[in-house]
Enzyme design. Structure first.
Site, PDB file in Angstrom:
ATOM      1  N   GLY A   1      -7.176   0.654  -5.128  1.00  0.00           N
ATOM      2  CA  GLY A   1      -7.396  -0.112  -6.354  1.00  0.00           C
ATOM      3  C   GLY A   1      -7.902   0.754  -7.491  1.00  0.00           C
ATOM      4  O   GLY A   1      -7.892   0.337  -8.648  1.00  0.00           O
TER       5      GLY A   1
ATOM      6  N   VAL B   1      -2.349  -3.752  -7.313  1.00  0.00           N
ATOM      7  CA  VAL B   1      -2.780  -3.315  -5.990  1.00  0.00           C
ATOM      8  C   VAL B   1      -2.219  -1.922  -5.705  1.00  0.00           C
ATOM      9  O   VAL B   1      -1.021  -1.677  -5.870  1.00  0.00           O
ATOM     10  CB  VAL B   1      -2.289  -4.287  -4.889  1.00  0.00           C
ATOM     11  CG1 VAL B   1      -2.886  -3.906  -3.536  1.00  0.00           C
ATOM     12  CG2 VAL B   1      -2.612  -5.736  -5.239  1.00  0.00           C
ATOM     13  N   CYS B   2      -3.091  -1.024  -5.281  1.00  0.00           N
ATOM     14  CA  CYS B   2      -2.664   0.262  -4.735  1.00  0.00           C
ATOM     15  C   CYS B   2      -3.474   0.480  -3.456  1.00  0.00           C
ATOM     16  O   CYS B   2      -4.037  -0.476  -2.918  1.00  0.00           O
ATOM     17  CB  CYS B   2      -2.821   1.396  -5.748  1.00  0.00           C
ATOM     18  SG  CYS B   2      -4.505   1.837  -6.231  1.00  0.00           S
ATOM     19  N   GLY B   3      -3.539   1.678  -2.954  1.00  0.00           N
ATOM     20  CA  GLY B   3      -4.272   1.905  -1.717  1.00  0.00           C
ATOM     21  C   GLY B   3      -5.747   1.572  -1.822  1.00  0.00           C
ATOM     22  O   GLY B   3      -6.318   0.890  -0.971  1.00  0.00           O
TER      23      GLY B   3
ATOM     24  N   ALA C   1      -5.355  -2.238  -1.064  1.00  0.00           N
ATOM     25  CA  ALA C   1      -4.764  -2.787   0.154  1.00  0.00           C
ATOM     26  C   ALA C   1      -5.310  -2.104   1.406  1.00  0.00           C
ATOM     27  O   ALA C   1      -5.287  -2.692   2.488  1.00  0.00           O
ATOM     28  CB  ALA C   1      -3.245  -2.652   0.107  1.00  0.00           C
TER      29      ALA C   1
END
Length: 151
Positions: free
Chosen positions: A68, A64-66, A108
């Protein structure tokens, strides 16, 4: 199933929610790094997790990152990895069933926690059929991967 879940500084909160959601059904390692420095960069986080999938430390992973996108691009640089960006349950199912993805990624800042849980559940509930219709496509992906990684 040994499952890694990790998020960068933008994704750590959702990664922890997913780890908590899945810990009773899977052997979950939540391995986020959000401290300052290179270890917390999403590229390095994705590399560590994807390398763990390749070496057998983990069977599957969720990154998960800001958005994806960064973790997806980074994970796919690891030879042998098939990581799929998923923001809906259908894509998560197809990542497993049609693409034999070992990793899904999500953003996210793009989806909420309940949808993220449903996406994770959809991905983890599916198993690739090595004799199915998509087996030839996955073999072709692996051949392309091998061609460029043999250089």
């Amino acid at each position: 199933m040994k499952l890694a879940i990790a998020g960068d500084s933008a994704g750590e909160g959702l990664a922890k929610v997913l780890a908590d959601h899945l810990k009773d059904r899977y052997d979950v390692s939540e391995v986020s790094r959000t401290d300052a420095g290179p270890d917390a960069f999403y590229a390095n986080l994705a590399d560590r997790v994807a390398s763990g999938v390749i070496d057998g430390t983990y069977d599957k992973a969720i990154l998960v990152c800001g958005t994806g996108i960064g973790v997806s691009i980074s994970a796919n640089k690891v030879p042998g990895i098939r990581a799929a960006l998923t923001h809906d349950t259908y894509s998560a199912e197809r990542a497993a069933l049609s693409n034999n993805a070992q990793i899904i990624t999500m953003g996210a800042r793009v989806i909420g926690t309940e949808l993220a849980k449903a996406i994770a559940d959809a991905f983890l509930a599916r198993t690739f059929d090595t004799n199915g219709r998509s087996a030839g496509n996955v073999q072709a992906i692996d051949e392309v991967d091998a061609k460029y990684n043999a250089r």
